[in-house]
Write a protein that holds these residues in place. Structure first.
Motif, PDB file in Angstrom:
ATOM      1  N   MET A 228      24.156  49.220  48.168  1.00 45.42           N
ATOM      2  CA  MET A 228      22.857  48.393  47.427  1.00 45.42           C
ATOM      3  C   MET A 228      23.239  47.141  46.901  1.00 45.42           C
ATOM      4  SD  MET A 228      21.038  49.422  43.870  1.00 45.42           S
ATOM      5  CE  MET A 228      19.654  48.530  43.559  1.00 45.42           C
ATOM      6  N   ILE A 229      24.472  46.873  46.198  1.00 49.30           N
ATOM      7  CA  ILE A 229      24.877  45.569  45.542  1.00 49.30           C
ATOM      8  C   ILE A 229      26.077  45.334  46.109  1.00 49.30           C
ATOM      9  CG2 ILE A 229      25.806  44.413  43.671  1.00 49.30           C
ATOM     10  CD1 ILE A 229      23.588  45.994  42.087  1.00 49.30           C
ATOM     11  N   GLU A 230      26.371  44.174  46.830  1.00 51.21           N
ATOM     12  CA  GLU A 230      27.697  43.994  47.539  1.00 51.21           C
ATOM     13  C   GLU A 230      28.037  42.265  47.275  1.00 51.21           C
ATOM     14  OE1 GLU A 230      28.101  44.991  51.641  1.00 51.21           O
ATOM     15  OE2 GLU A 230      30.011  44.867  51.527  1.00 51.21           O
ATOM     16  N   LEU A 231      29.085  42.361  46.437  1.00 56.46           N
ATOM     17  CA  LEU A 231      29.627  41.020  46.151  1.00 56.46           C
ATOM     18  C   LEU A 231      30.743  40.496  47.179  1.00 56.46           C
ATOM     19  CD1 LEU A 231      29.585  41.142  42.121  1.00 56.46           C
ATOM     20  CD2 LEU A 231      27.717  40.428  43.883  1.00 56.46           C
ATOM     21  N   ILE A 232      30.989  39.444  47.764  1.00 57.10           N
ATOM     22  CA  ILE A 232      32.007  39.024  48.507  1.00 57.10           C
ATOM     23  C   ILE A 232      32.281  37.810  47.860  1.00 57.10           C
ATOM     24  CG2 ILE A 232      32.662  38.650  50.806  1.00 57.10           C
ATOM     25  CD1 ILE A 232      30.412  40.206  51.644  1.00 57.10           C
ATOM     26  N   ASP A 233      33.756  37.798  47.103  1.00 56.08           N
ATOM     27  CA  ASP A 233      34.394  36.450  46.961  1.00 56.08           C
ATOM     28  C   ASP A 233      33.596  35.537  46.104  1.00 56.08           C
ATOM     29  OD1 ASP A 233      36.860  36.877  48.206  1.00 56.08           O
ATOM     30  OD2 ASP A 233      36.318  35.604  50.212  1.00 56.08           O
ATOM     31  N   ILE A 234      33.108  36.377  45.119  1.00 57.16           N
ATOM     32  CA  ILE A 234      31.934  35.788  44.039  1.00 57.16           C
ATOM     33  C   ILE A 234      33.037  35.085  43.188  1.00 57.16           C
ATOM     34  CG2 ILE A 234      30.594  36.184  42.320  1.00 57.16           C
ATOM     35  CD1 ILE A 234      28.883  36.287  44.945  1.00 57.16           C
ATOM     36  N   SER A 235      32.525  33.709  42.718  1.00 59.20           N
ATOM     37  CA  SER A 235      33.308  32.996  41.698  1.00 59.20           C
ATOM     38  C   SER A 235      32.476  32.267  40.939  1.00 59.20           C
ATOM     39  CB  SER A 235      34.308  31.846  42.210  1.00 59.20           C
ATOM     40  OG  SER A 235      35.386  32.497  43.016  1.00 59.20           O
TER      41      SER A 235
ATOM     42  N   ASN B  96      35.284  40.821  44.568  1.00 61.30           N
ATOM     43  CA  ASN B  96      34.695  41.789  45.601  1.00 61.30           C
ATOM     44  C   ASN B  96      34.221  43.006  45.109  1.00 61.30           C
ATOM     45  OD1 ASN B  96      34.969  40.157  48.197  1.00 61.30           O
ATOM     46  ND2 ASN B  96      37.144  39.843  47.379  1.00 61.30           N
ATOM     47  N   LEU B  97      32.985  43.183  45.185  1.00 57.64           N
ATOM     48  CA  LEU B  97      32.674  44.692  44.526  1.00 57.64           C
ATOM     49  C   LEU B  97      31.265  45.106  45.340  1.00 57.64           C
ATOM     50  CD1 LEU B  97      32.793  46.286  41.780  1.00 57.64           C
ATOM     51  CD2 LEU B  97      31.028  44.668  40.903  1.00 57.64           C
ATOM     52  N   SER B  98      31.119  46.634  45.271  1.00 58.05           N
ATOM     53  CA  SER B  98      30.048  47.268  45.992  1.00 58.05           C
ATOM     54  C   SER B  98      29.646  48.084  44.828  1.00 58.05           C
ATOM     55  CB  SER B  98      30.367  48.002  47.187  1.00 58.05           C
ATOM     56  OG  SER B  98      30.830  47.041  48.112  1.00 58.05           O
ATOM     57  N   VAL B  99      28.384  48.282  44.851  1.00 62.56           N
ATOM     58  CA  VAL B  99      27.760  49.410  43.888  1.00 62.56           C
ATOM     59  C   VAL B  99      26.681  50.092  44.654  1.00 62.56           C
ATOM     60  CG1 VAL B  99      26.500  49.895  41.799  1.00 62.56           C
ATOM     61  CG2 VAL B  99      28.287  47.947  41.760  1.00 62.56           C
ATOM     62  N   ALA B 100      26.733  51.537  44.812  1.00 62.39           N
ATOM     63  CA  ALA B 100      25.800  52.089  45.429  1.00 62.39           C
ATOM     64  C   ALA B 100      24.840  52.551  44.625  1.00 62.39           C
ATOM     65  CB  ALA B 100      26.452  53.491  46.015  1.00 62.39           C
ATOM     66  N   ASP B 101      23.577  52.985  45.248  1.00 64.97           N
ATOM     67  CA  ASP B 101      22.351  53.460  44.715  1.00 64.97           C
ATOM     68  C   ASP B 101      22.602  54.490  43.810  1.00 64.97           C
ATOM     69  OD1 ASP B 101      19.926  52.567  44.386  1.00 64.97           O
ATOM     70  OD2 ASP B 101      19.328  53.029  46.358  1.00 64.97           O
ATOM     71  N   GLY B 102      22.283  54.769  42.464  1.00 65.41           N
ATOM     72  CA  GLY B 102      22.421  55.849  41.641  1.00 65.41           C
ATOM     73  C   GLY B 102      23.737  55.975  41.013  1.00 65.41           C
TER      74      GLY B 102
ATOM     75  N   PRO C 240      25.988  32.409  41.696  1.00 65.73           N
ATOM     76  CA  PRO C 240      27.425  32.189  41.493  1.00 65.73           C
ATOM     77  C   PRO C 240      27.762  30.684  42.076  1.00 65.73           C
ATOM     78  CG  PRO C 240      26.642  33.564  43.303  1.00 65.73           C
ATOM     79  CD  PRO C 240      25.426  33.231  42.343  1.00 65.73           C
ATOM     80  N   SER C 241      28.726  30.277  41.640  1.00 68.99           N
ATOM     81  CA  SER C 241      29.380  28.945  42.193  1.00 68.99           C
ATOM     82  C   SER C 241      29.803  29.027  43.671  1.00 68.99           C
ATOM     83  CB  SER C 241      30.599  28.429  41.249  1.00 68.99           C
ATOM     84  OG  SER C 241      30.399  28.646  40.091  1.00 68.99           O
ATOM     85  N   SER C 242      30.228  30.227  44.014  1.00 70.30           N
ATOM     86  CA  SER C 242      30.653  30.429  45.479  1.00 70.30           C
ATOM     87  C   SER C 242      30.644  31.882  45.753  1.00 70.30           C
ATOM     88  CB  SER C 242      32.044  29.712  45.946  1.00 70.30           C
ATOM     89  OG  SER C 242      32.845  30.449  44.959  1.00 70.30           O
ATOM     90  N   GLY C 243      30.660  32.113  46.951  1.00 75.42           N
ATOM     91  CA  GLY C 243      30.732  33.640  47.277  1.00 75.42           C
ATOM     92  C   GLY C 243      29.271  34.092  47.811  1.00 75.42           C
ATOM     93  N   LYS C 244      29.352  35.248  48.384  1.00 78.15           N
ATOM     94  CA  LYS C 244      28.058  35.807  48.923  1.00 78.15           C
ATOM     95  C   LYS C 244      27.640  36.991  48.013  1.00 78.15           C
ATOM     96  CE  LYS C 244      27.852  33.956  53.367  1.00 78.15           C
ATOM     97  NZ  LYS C 244      29.064  33.325  54.052  1.00 78.15           N
TER      98      LYS C 244
END
Lengths: 815, 230
Positions: free
Chosen positions: B1-8, B25-31, B57-61
């Motif tokens: 559901m939530i996926e952060l890649i190289d977020i700064s 880098n972080l992933s959070v699943a539903d529930g 975020p300043s950078s990352g996806k």
């Protein structure tokens, strides 16, 4: 002290936007106050420089004759020295006569003495008035006929190498000797001269006690009781005025009875009167508004209103400053709380805050002076009195200006300083909401007051300008465009036909007429009787014209009457009257009706009415059209020639007409004006009121915008956190704009409703001075309100935009 | 559901540049129920703000349900935020001038729910959180615990998919704190994803996963016993 100042300046510079708005807001308020202070100071000191100015008076006439009331500034040439034996309190007298034509100078160089500043005066002039004679003997310089005293600038212009004793050759080969040099006329005098000629040089036109055409001044003896309560009051006359009247009736009673056709007793019975009154010379400029004043005076009420408005403006500027400072303080709450926790004394903190506001106040003063310097010389205020030196006046008023600035700083700074310091550090850190002046209600009220003020003043200004446009465009009963008037054509007499013929040959000229008066220039009055009821004397305006007058001016006769009247020479005189005269005389069938002219020698002339001309405004639109009789010209009475062109008058037309006139009558001095120009002079005071009102409108709307800005600054500061929460919860830009602006627009709308009756009432009273005026316009009010509303939108837009578009996390971090 | 890649996230002042979070880098699943821990200033709140689309975020996806949302406009962020996320803050962040009822109702106003439905849903929430007798009180008339319950009710009423809680018990005593945790566990059990910042290891142990931050970096990531139970 130095420390306070450095910290104050550092604090102010930290937030440049607030600093700029604070300084500019106060500067505008101060500039307004300074300008008004200088203006009022100027105006209130008119003619106070004469020696014994507390005993110096002018005589004026107050009369009710033939049912017409009139107060005139001019008096008879007989008053000055004829009344002296009857009133021993008179110490000295002086008369001033203003000729109604310019005098051409032939040598030393061809130039002209303007009729407006050429005065014929008695030899007592320098004894009575305080004008400084630079060269010559003040007691004797105006004793002899053909003596002239020149003002310094005129003397330098005419005789660069010294003027005293030199001879000035004027028209008709007359020679006037320069017997004195007087200082240039001070701007703060109702007497305006450039040159003074001895009155004895002139053959006065009429030496009767009832001919009124010059100004009479009396200086009374020291200790004269002007208001003796023992004197029985008649028409509210003072003791001296009663004595003057008594003397006048002894000397001139017969003259008066003859002119009026009534005895004094009969006049009293009919509640009619003819009395002499006195006015202090130093009061003339502010309080005198008589007919035939010799200068444009100022209305004291206007002055008081201007003073009141300026006090209000500076007060509102102070309140806005206080509000804005409080808003800024709210942003520094934490700093102040921490300072208090660290042991800062209440006194030190309040001194710091006061130092800031006083610093701002003095910085504002600098900008205020810059604004004054830029704005004041360009307003009509200075055009009325060009001799005033604003820098000198400001220097003279500097102690007052300094005190007002200090007071402004203290007034504006004291509230935020003491209010915030009352709280304990814990309260400061926890309850920002309380840092506002008197809470939401009072702040709202202040914004309402400011906007009511702005709307009222802008609406009033628009009414003034609508009325001024109206007086320029209104039909006055004749076609006032394309008319060139040549004045002073005295001497043309028999040559008028030749002059007319020469002019009519020019293809762009469609009409030429000669008369003794023209609309807008003073007309005489005449006592007449209705042929059907010869018991009553009626006063009517008179003028003399030729038969071309009506066609040249484009005047219309009542239906069924010819547009060209022949004046046959008979025992009776054929006349034309206006519609108003028909009503005044109570004539049902005016054509062919008879009226009688009463001459000073008690003889009468029978006048036959040959035509009724439609009403036309021969005075300003302030006055209702009065009854008028138009007589055929007596050639020696011709003073004006009116020329109608088929197109706008050009410079080469003026040159051409001048050449023609000098060909026909070489000695007549040429002086012309346009009818539009001449009628425009009636509205000079309104024009200047309009210009002052525009300046005030600008100040008012600017200051109201400042108030709005500071209110919004406070609102957004107090609601920053709320805005953040709402944004986090999903509020969009539209919702937030509505939320923040709703309250402000509600306040402006309330102001709009409150301002409506005030603006209407004020405009109504102002317009009341005109007999013919525009109607109060609701559409115009809506337009003004909308304009003010747009200014408000513009004012808050940027701030709203900034707040709404900031990251919600910033708003939440604000806490 | 939530996926952060190289977020700064970098905050810039005039002369200073502060990196709040760095290459996360972080992933959070539903529930899921995820807790974020770490010392003060390590970037917890910034991370939560980025996840909740409060700041960019300043950078990352950042992918939300597979869609890239890190670069979208403020208007779109607001739309996504109000349809997916609710927030609970340490300092409650209730609006002082609104009553308890009005505070709870606010998210529904911005979702343009018709007034009759709004009223019914607010009544239900007041009942569910036992706030009915306080409905017309202003926040200043409530205790801290009660205010936070109102904040939870406000967070829940919009039926969000994710609740982001930033130290929700930080200003509360232990009894009231426990009440809030219980409410969050119940919501999670009902299917709502919860991401919570906390300093309390005890509370964190009741989530599924704990992420430790230090100086803006993820240093450890561990599953709890509660996760194993699932």
């Amino acid at each position: 002290m130095k420390n306070y100042l450095i910290i104050a300046i550092r604090n102010l510079l930290r937030n440049k936007e607030y600093f700029f708005i604070n300084v500019f807001g106060l500067a505008v308020g101060m500039a307004c106050a300074i300008m008004v202070m200088v203006y009022i100071w100027e105006q209130s000191r008119y003619d106070s420089f004469h020696p014994a100015s507390d005993r110096l008076y002018r005589v004026y006439l107050d009369s009710k004759l033939g049912g017409m009331e009139s107060e005139v500034a001019v008096s008879s040439p007989m008053f000055a020295f004829g009344l002296k034996p009857h009133v021993p309190e008179i110490e000295q007298a002086c008369r001033i006569f203003k000729n109604d034509r310019d005098i051409a100078i032939v040598a030393p160089n061809a130039s002209m003495l303007d009729r407006r500043s050429l005065l014929y005066v008695d030899s007592t002039f320098f004894d009575v008035f305080g004008f400084k004679l630079l060269e010559g003997d003040p007691r004797s310089c105006l004793n002899k006929p053909r003596s002239i005293v020149l003002s310094l600038s005129v003397a330098k212009q005419l005789f660069p190498n010294g003027a005293l004793g030199k001879v000035l050759t004027v028209e008709n080969g007359k020679k006037w000797t320069v017997t004195g040099i007087v200082e240039d006329c001070p701007a703060n005098s109702h007497i305006n001269y450039k040159s003074l000629v001895s009155l004895s040089s002139l053959v006065l036109p009429d030496l009767s006690w009832t001919s009124l055409y010059l100004y009479t001044y009396f200086r009374f003896r020291e200790g004269t009781n002007m208001t003796d309560p023992a004197t029985p009051a008649y028409l509210g006359l003072s003791a001296i005025e009663s004595k003057l009247l008594k003397g006048f009736l002894q000397e001139a009673g017969e003259d008066l009875e003859k002119t009026m056709g009534l005895s004094i007793k009969e006049m009293k019975e009919k509640d009619e009167y003819f009395v002499l009154r006195l006015q202090k010379v130093s009061d003339i400029h502010l309080y005198s508004h008589l007919k035939y004043e010799n200068s444009q005076n100022v209305n004291i009420q206007t002055l008081l209103i201007i003073a009141g408005i300026s006090i209000l403006i500076i007060l509102i500027a102070c309140i806005n400053y206080a509000n804005l400072s409080t808003a800024r303080l709210a942003g520094r709450v934490r700093e102040i709380g921490i300072r208090k926790i660290l042991g800062s004394q209440r006194r030190e903190l309040s001194r710091q805050l006061l130092a800031e506001s006083i610093t701002i106040s003095f910085i504002s003063l600098f900008f205020a002076l810059v604004i004054v310097e830029l704005v004041y010389p360009n307003t009509i205020l200075t055009q009325q009195s060009p001799g005033f030196n604003i820098q000198w006046l400001m220097f003279k008023l500097s102690p007052v200006i300094f005190s007002v600035t200090l007071l402004t700083g203290v007034v504006a700074g004291i509230y935020p300083a003491f209010y915030i310091l009352r709280f304990s550090p814990a309260t400061i850190l926890s309850q920002q909401k309380q840092f506002s002046i008197g809470g939401k209600g009072l702040r709202g009220l202040l914004v309402i007051i400011q906007f009511v003020f702005s709307i009222v003043i802008i609406y009033s200004t628009s009414t003034i300008y609508r009325q001024l446009r109206f007086v320029q465009q209104k039909g006055v009963g004749f076609q006032k465009e394309r008319l060139m008037i040549i004045q002073n054509v005295i001497g043309l007499e028999g040559d008028s036909k030749e002059f007319r013929k020469a002019l009519m040959d020019i293809k762009d000229i469609e009409g030429v007429t000669f008369s003794n008066a023209v609309p807008g220039k003073v007309l005489g009055m005449q006592s007449v009787q209705n042929g059907n009821d010869r018991t009553k004397n009626l006063m009517m305006y008179i003028m003399q014209t030729d038969s071309m007058f009506f066609r040249t001016y484009g005047m219309k006769f009542l239906p069924g009457m010819v547009n060209r009247i022949q004046y046959p020479t008979r025992d009776t005189v054929d006349v034309v009257i206006n519609e108003e005269a028909v009503k005044y005389l109570g004539l049902k069938d005016p054509i062919g009706a008879t009226i009688y002219r009463i001459n000073p020698d008690e003889t009468t002339n029978c006048l036959i009415i040959k035509g009724v001309v439609e009403n036309f405004n021969f005075e300003s639109l302030h006055a209702k059209i009065q009854p008028l009789i138009i007589f055929p010209n007596e050639p020696e009475q011709i003073k004006f020639a009116t020329i109608r062109f088929t197109r706008a008058v050009r410079d080469d037309d003026i040159r051409k007409v001048k050449r023609f006139l000098s060909d026909v009558v070489p000695n007549v001095h040429f002086s012309q004006f346009s009818m539009n120009e001449s009628l425009g002079e009636f509205y000079k005071e309104e024009q200047s009121t309009g210009e002052v009102a525009v300046v005030f409108s600008f100040f008012a709307i600017f200051i109201a915008s400042m108030g709005l800005y500071s209110l919004l600054a406070l609102t957004t500061i107090f609601r920053t956190k709320e805005i953040g929460i709402r944004k986090v919860l999903g509020a969009g830009t539209r919702e937030l704009v509505l939320l923040l602006s709703k309250e402000i627009f509600k306040l402006i709308s309330i102001a709009g409703i409150i301002a409506l009756p005030i603006a209407y009432l004020l405009s109504y009273y102002w317009l009341d001075r005109f007999a013919y005026h525009v109607a109060l316009s609701f559409a115009n009010y809506l337009f003004v309100f909308l304009a003010v509303f747009l200014v408000a939108v513009f004012t808050i837009y940027r701030q709203l935009w900034h707040t709404i578009n900031s990251d919600p996390s910033d708003s939440l971090r604000f806490e | 559901m939530i996926e952060l890649i190289d977020i700064s996230k970098v905050f810039r002042n005039k002369n200073v540049e502060t990196k709040a979070i760095s290459n996360i880098n972080l992933s959070v699943a539903d529930g899921e129920f995820v807790c974020i821990m770490g010392p003060s200033g390590c970037g917890k709140t910034s991370l939560l703000n980025i996840i909740g689309l409060i700041e960019a975020p300043s950078s990352g996806k950042y992918f939300l349900d597979g869609a890239l949302v890190s670069d979208i406009a403020e208007r779109d962020r607001t739309e996504l935020r109000k349809n997916n996320f609710s927030f609970i803050f340490q300092s409650f962040n209730l609006i002082d001038d609104l009553t308890v009822r009005e505070n709870i109702e606010l998210p529904l106003v911005y979702q343009k729910i018709p007034p009759s439905e709004r009223s019914a849903r607010v009544d239900l929430a007041l009942e569910r959180f036992n706030l009915k007798h306080r409905a017309n009180y202003f926040p200043s008339e409530l205790s801290g615990g009660q205010q936070q319950i109102v904040a939870v009710a406000r967070a829940v009423i919009a039926k969000p998919r994710v609740i982001l809680a930033d130290e929700p018990t930080g200003n509360l005593d232990s009894t009231h704190g426990e009440d809030i945790i219980q409410q969050l566990i119940k919501l999670n059990e009902a299917g709502t994803t919860i991401i919570m910042v906390t300093h309390s290891m005890m509370q964190a142990q009741r989530s599924h996963r704990i992420i430790h931050l230090f100086d803006g970096h993820v240093v450890t990531e561990s599953y709890t016993r509660a996760a194993i139970k699932i």
